[in-house]
Design a protein around this motif. Structure first.
Motif, PDB file in Angstrom:
ATOM      1  N   PRO A 148       9.419  -3.920   1.282  1.00 17.06           N
ATOM      2  CA  PRO A 148       9.212  -5.226   1.665  1.00 17.06           C
ATOM      3  C   PRO A 148      10.468  -5.887   2.158  1.00 17.06           C
ATOM      4  O   PRO A 148      10.524  -6.561   3.290  1.00 17.06           O
ATOM      5  CB  PRO A 148       8.805  -5.909   0.450  1.00 17.06           C
ATOM      6  CG  PRO A 148       8.195  -4.763  -0.449  1.00 17.06           C
ATOM      7  CD  PRO A 148       8.889  -3.580   0.056  1.00 17.06           C
ATOM      8  N   LEU A 149      11.670  -5.531   1.649  1.00 10.87           N
ATOM      9  CA  LEU A 149      12.812  -6.162   2.073  1.00 10.87           C
ATOM     10  C   LEU A 149      13.145  -5.578   3.447  1.00 10.87           C
ATOM     11  O   LEU A 149      13.951  -6.551   4.358  1.00 10.87           O
ATOM     12  CB  LEU A 149      13.892  -5.632   1.083  1.00 10.87           C
ATOM     13  CG  LEU A 149      13.698  -5.828  -0.513  1.00 10.87           C
ATOM     14  CD1 LEU A 149      14.988  -5.461  -1.219  1.00 10.87           C
ATOM     15  CD2 LEU A 149      13.183  -7.521  -0.758  1.00 10.87           C
ATOM     16  N   ASP A 150      12.634  -4.536   3.761  1.00 16.09           N
ATOM     17  CA  ASP A 150      13.155  -3.935   5.247  1.00 16.09           C
ATOM     18  C   ASP A 150      12.254  -4.740   6.207  1.00 16.09           C
ATOM     19  O   ASP A 150      12.780  -4.836   7.543  1.00 16.09           O
ATOM     20  CB  ASP A 150      12.587  -2.565   5.477  1.00 16.09           C
ATOM     21  CG  ASP A 150      13.578  -1.569   4.553  1.00 16.09           C
ATOM     22  OD1 ASP A 150      14.515  -2.003   4.151  1.00 16.09           O
ATOM     23  OD2 ASP A 150      13.121  -0.703   4.252  1.00 16.09           O
ATOM     24  N   TRP A 151      11.192  -5.381   5.685  1.00 17.56           N
ATOM     25  CA  TRP A 151      10.267  -6.291   6.786  1.00 17.56           C
ATOM     26  C   TRP A 151      10.780  -7.728   6.754  1.00 17.56           C
ATOM     27  O   TRP A 151       9.992  -8.487   7.127  1.00 17.56           O
ATOM     28  CB  TRP A 151       9.066  -5.952   6.557  1.00 17.56           C
ATOM     29  CG  TRP A 151       8.689  -4.655   7.184  1.00 17.56           C
ATOM     30  CD1 TRP A 151       9.458  -3.767   8.021  1.00 17.56           C
ATOM     31  CD2 TRP A 151       7.400  -3.990   7.001  1.00 17.56           C
ATOM     32  NE1 TRP A 151       8.806  -2.648   8.126  1.00 17.56           N
ATOM     33  CE2 TRP A 151       7.368  -2.789   7.630  1.00 17.56           C
ATOM     34  CE3 TRP A 151       6.079  -4.190   6.170  1.00 17.56           C
ATOM     35  CZ2 TRP A 151       6.464  -1.820   7.785  1.00 17.56           C
ATOM     36  CZ3 TRP A 151       5.200  -3.396   6.345  1.00 17.56           C
ATOM     37  CH2 TRP A 151       5.257  -2.341   7.106  1.00 17.56           C
ATOM     38  N   PRO A 203      11.723  -5.916  -5.635  1.00 11.75           N
ATOM     39  CA  PRO A 203      11.084  -6.772  -6.438  1.00 11.75           C
ATOM     40  C   PRO A 203       9.566  -6.282  -6.380  1.00 11.75           C
ATOM     41  O   PRO A 203       8.932  -6.355  -5.147  1.00 11.75           O
ATOM     42  CB  PRO A 203      11.430  -7.984  -5.800  1.00 11.75           C
ATOM     43  CG  PRO A 203      12.750  -7.950  -5.429  1.00 11.75           C
ATOM     44  CD  PRO A 203      12.802  -6.476  -4.631  1.00 11.75           C
ATOM     45  N   PHE A 204       8.976  -6.068  -7.367  1.00  9.47           N
ATOM     46  CA  PHE A 204       7.397  -5.498  -7.222  1.00  9.47           C
ATOM     47  C   PHE A 204       6.660  -6.134  -8.420  1.00  9.47           C
ATOM     48  O   PHE A 204       7.133  -5.830  -9.673  1.00  9.47           O
ATOM     49  CB  PHE A 204       7.460  -3.957  -7.535  1.00  9.47           C
ATOM     50  CG  PHE A 204       6.250  -3.283  -7.419  1.00  9.47           C
ATOM     51  CD1 PHE A 204       5.564  -3.156  -6.127  1.00  9.47           C
ATOM     52  CD2 PHE A 204       5.667  -2.453  -8.380  1.00  9.47           C
ATOM     53  CE1 PHE A 204       4.456  -2.610  -5.799  1.00  9.47           C
ATOM     54  CE2 PHE A 204       4.477  -1.845  -8.217  1.00  9.47           C
ATOM     55  CZ  PHE A 204       3.851  -1.825  -6.993  1.00  9.47           C
ATOM     56  N   TYR A 205       5.781  -6.735  -8.013  1.00  9.46           N
ATOM     57  CA  TYR A 205       4.702  -7.340  -9.068  1.00  9.46           C
ATOM     58  C   TYR A 205       3.522  -6.650  -9.282  1.00  9.46           C
ATOM     59  O   TYR A 205       3.170  -5.989  -8.384  1.00  9.46           O
ATOM     60  CB  TYR A 205       4.151  -8.771  -8.461  1.00  9.46           C
ATOM     61  CG  TYR A 205       5.500  -9.864  -8.483  1.00  9.46           C
ATOM     62  CD1 TYR A 205       5.855 -10.430  -9.460  1.00  9.46           C
ATOM     63  CD2 TYR A 205       5.977 -10.012  -7.112  1.00  9.46           C
ATOM     64  CE1 TYR A 205       6.909 -11.316  -9.528  1.00  9.46           C
ATOM     65  CE2 TYR A 205       7.080 -10.941  -7.072  1.00  9.46           C
ATOM     66  CZ  TYR A 205       7.493 -11.754  -8.299  1.00  9.46           C
ATOM     67  OH  TYR A 205       8.585 -12.469  -8.020  1.00  9.46           O
ATOM     68  N   ARG A 206       3.263  -6.493 -10.727  1.00 12.17           N
ATOM     69  CA  ARG A 206       2.380  -5.348 -11.019  1.00 12.17           C
ATOM     70  C   ARG A 206       0.810  -6.229 -10.754  1.00 12.17           C
ATOM     71  O   ARG A 206       0.812  -7.391 -10.765  1.00 12.17           O
ATOM     72  CB  ARG A 206       2.459  -5.009 -12.490  1.00 12.17           C
ATOM     73  CG  ARG A 206       3.579  -4.563 -12.868  1.00 12.17           C
ATOM     74  CD  ARG A 206       4.137  -3.251 -11.998  1.00 12.17           C
ATOM     75  NE  ARG A 206       3.408  -2.244 -11.757  1.00 12.17           N
ATOM     76  CZ  ARG A 206       3.216  -1.221 -12.778  1.00 12.17           C
ATOM     77  NH1 ARG A 206       4.027  -1.067 -13.844  1.00 12.17           N
ATOM     78  NH2 ARG A 206       2.398  -0.104 -12.526  1.00 12.17           N
ATOM     79  N   GLY A 207      -0.136  -5.201 -10.677  1.00 16.48           N
ATOM     80  CA  GLY A 207      -1.554  -5.649 -10.312  1.00 16.48           C
ATOM     81  C   GLY A 207      -2.412  -4.798 -11.160  1.00 16.48           C
ATOM     82  O   GLY A 207      -2.034  -3.571 -11.481  1.00 16.48           O
ATOM     83  N   PHE A 213       0.848  -1.094  -0.003  1.00 19.84           N
ATOM     84  CA  PHE A 213      -0.046   0.016  -0.210  1.00 19.84           C
ATOM     85  C   PHE A 213       0.827   1.254   0.076  1.00 19.84           C
ATOM     86  O   PHE A 213       1.983   1.205   0.439  1.00 19.84           O
ATOM     87  CB  PHE A 213      -0.975  -0.009   1.201  1.00 19.84           C
ATOM     88  CG  PHE A 213      -2.031  -1.091   1.176  1.00 19.84           C
ATOM     89  CD1 PHE A 213      -3.168  -0.737   0.831  1.00 19.84           C
ATOM     90  CD2 PHE A 213      -1.725  -2.135   1.638  1.00 19.84           C
ATOM     91  CE1 PHE A 213      -4.365  -1.776   0.704  1.00 19.84           C
ATOM     92  CE2 PHE A 213      -2.641  -3.238   1.504  1.00 19.84           C
ATOM     93  CZ  PHE A 213      -3.944  -3.124   1.305  1.00 19.84           C
ATOM     94  N   PRO A 214       0.644   2.422  -0.604  1.00 23.25           N
ATOM     95  CA  PRO A 214       1.214   3.775  -0.571  1.00 23.25           C
ATOM     96  C   PRO A 214       1.671   4.112   0.907  1.00 23.25           C
ATOM     97  O   PRO A 214       0.911   3.738   1.861  1.00 23.25           O
ATOM     98  CB  PRO A 214       0.164   4.595  -1.067  1.00 23.25           C
ATOM     99  CG  PRO A 214      -0.706   3.816  -1.938  1.00 23.25           C
ATOM    100  CD  PRO A 214      -1.159   2.500  -1.381  1.00 23.25           C
ATOM    101  N   GLY A 215       2.799   4.260   1.127  1.00 22.16           N
ATOM    102  CA  GLY A 215       3.575   4.813   2.231  1.00 22.16           C
ATOM    103  C   GLY A 215       4.043   3.656   3.120  1.00 22.16           C
ATOM    104  O   GLY A 215       4.819   3.870   4.131  1.00 22.16           O
ATOM    105  N   PRO A 218       9.020   1.090  -7.619  1.00 22.94           N
ATOM    106  CA  PRO A 218      10.127   1.256  -6.529  1.00 22.94           C
ATOM    107  C   PRO A 218      11.419   0.152  -6.887  1.00 22.94           C
ATOM    108  O   PRO A 218      11.550  -0.447  -8.065  1.00 22.94           O
ATOM    109  CB  PRO A 218       9.378   0.552  -5.592  1.00 22.94           C
ATOM    110  CG  PRO A 218       8.269  -0.342  -6.177  1.00 22.94           C
ATOM    111  CD  PRO A 218       8.000   0.322  -7.415  1.00 22.94           C
ATOM    112  N   ASP A 219      12.327   0.434  -6.053  1.00 24.01           N
ATOM    113  CA  ASP A 219      13.722  -0.195  -6.642  1.00 24.01           C
ATOM    114  C   ASP A 219      13.608  -1.576  -5.498  1.00 24.01           C
ATOM    115  O   ASP A 219      14.864  -2.270  -5.587  1.00 24.01           O
ATOM    116  CB  ASP A 219      14.899   0.579  -5.959  1.00 24.01           C
ATOM    117  CG  ASP A 219      14.725   0.860  -4.404  1.00 24.01           C
ATOM    118  OD1 ASP A 219      13.761   0.434  -3.537  1.00 24.01           O
ATOM    119  OD2 ASP A 219      15.653   1.589  -3.941  1.00 24.01           O
TER     120      ASP A 219
END
Length: 365
Positions: free
Chosen positions: A208-211, A263-267, A202-204, A260-261
């Motif tokens: 994901p890598l940080d978590w 890994p990001f899967y489009r929706g 979600f925006p903001g 984003p920098d």
């Protein structure tokens, strides 16, 4: 088979359960909301009506087989079932439980842990708590132990050989890194490879890598910027205080946005109109149409082919059967199989990334 795997979110809400009988009335299912919706403004298409699959009951194995047959025929790779797991208690579990136990239909699947509390606001009420989600190390261990048998199903969707697990609201985890570490530890101890962990982004939200997640997943409409149209509608319902937005602007934003920098899967979303759940204050996207959906999806497919390695080419579609929020690929009375045909056409049509944006204005309804 396509080199890009389309995974559609799948709701199991279409059968009665004792809890919903108590909370919402005897025999309640998602169809109860769908049939009672009414138009709020001129040109507002409500109520939505299913076509060839009818007002189905997901306890029926024949319905589940028919859904899989349709999805497969039009290029959907698999379903991502919402997994309602609360501190060891599952709700609306029967469809997936029977799919796993029976081995049918022969159609790929994965799960998304829907880790929010259930409250009455889901159906337009207050914040009265129905079922609480308690986060703890013990519950995190129990969740993955519960999922391990699914990972051993040959139909379970994997990324680089790892079973794919989505978390819907990772920001609700008090210690996300602890949770992801625990998920991996429990899977390894059970003799499984580590799961491939993805969070709906979600925006903001943090990276994901940080978590401790492997990737983020785009989830429109919650990941889009849109043009508001509420000021331009002619109300039919004087009590309507919701919002009306432009589907085309959401699609255009998604196509043009900076990525984003991590890994990001489009929706992609088929549409959005949650009037069945929130009659007077719902959110409605107008100009949703199979042609505009096809253009959006085609652009996402082109971007995915360009930017993602072959083993990570997935796109998530919202949704296969989110009828309560006007967000579905299943045939309906308005467009028939139009969204399914658009899905197949988008997969079959190779074009440059920018080409998917052309022609939106002519495709509006």
């Amino acid at each position: 088979m396509s080199d890009v795997k389309l995974i559609a979110f799948y709701l199991p809400q279409f059968h009665p359960i004792p809890e919903n009988d108590v909370w919402w009335g005897k025999g309640f299912t998602e169809w109860t909301n769908v049939v009672r919706a009414r138009p709020n403004f001129v040109g507002h298409y409500q109520p939505h009506r299913p076509a060839e699959l009818g007002f189905y009951d997901l306890r029926d194995s024949g319905t589940r087989a028919a859904q899989a047959d349709l999805a497969r025929a039009y290029g959907i790779h698999g379903f991502c079932y919402y997994y309602y797991w609360f501190n060891g208690r599952r709700l609306l579990e029967r469809p997936l439980t029977e799919v796993v136990a029976s081995g049918e239909p022969e159609f790929p699947f994965c799960v998304c842990w829907a880790n929010e509390n259930w409250t009455r606001r889901w159906d337009g009420g207050d914040d009265g708590l129905l079922v609480a989600q308690t986060c703890s190390s013990e519950n995190e261990r129990a969740l993955i132990a519960d999922l391990v048998p699914l990972f051993r199903d040959t139909r379970y969707i994997r990324v680089r050989g790892q079973p794919l697990v989505l978390v819907y609201r990772a920001n609700l985890l008090p210690e996300p890194r602890r949770a992801t570490d625990t998920f991996r530890e429990v899977a390894r101890a059970a003799g499984e490879g580590e799961p491939y962990l993805a969070m709906v982004h979600f925006p903001g939200m943090a990276s994901p890598l940080d978590w401790g997640f492997d990737a983020g997943i785009e989830f429109p409409p919650h990941s889009t910027e849109v043009q508001p149209l509420t000021a331009h509608i002619e109300k039919l319902n004087p009590d309507f205080v919701g919002e009306v937005w432009d589907y085309v602007s959401a699609a255009q934003y998604a196509i043009d946005r900076s990525l984003p920098d991590f890994p990001f899967y489009r929706g992609v979303m088929a549409g959005w109109d949650n009037t069945p759940r929130l009659q007077n204050n719902g959110h409605v996207f107008v100009n949703a149409h199979p042609d505009n959906y096809r253009r959006w999806l085609a652009a996402m497919i082109a971007q995915t082919r360009e930017k993602r390695p072959a083993e990570e080419r997935m796109i998530f579609i919202n949704a296969w059967n989110e009828w309560g929020e006007g967000c579905y690929l299943e045939p309906d009375a308005q467009f028939g199989r139009g969204y399914l045909e658009a899905t197949r056409a988008a997969l079959d049509h190779r074009e440059r990334v920018v080409a998917g944006a052309r022609g939106f204005a002519d495709g509006r309804t």
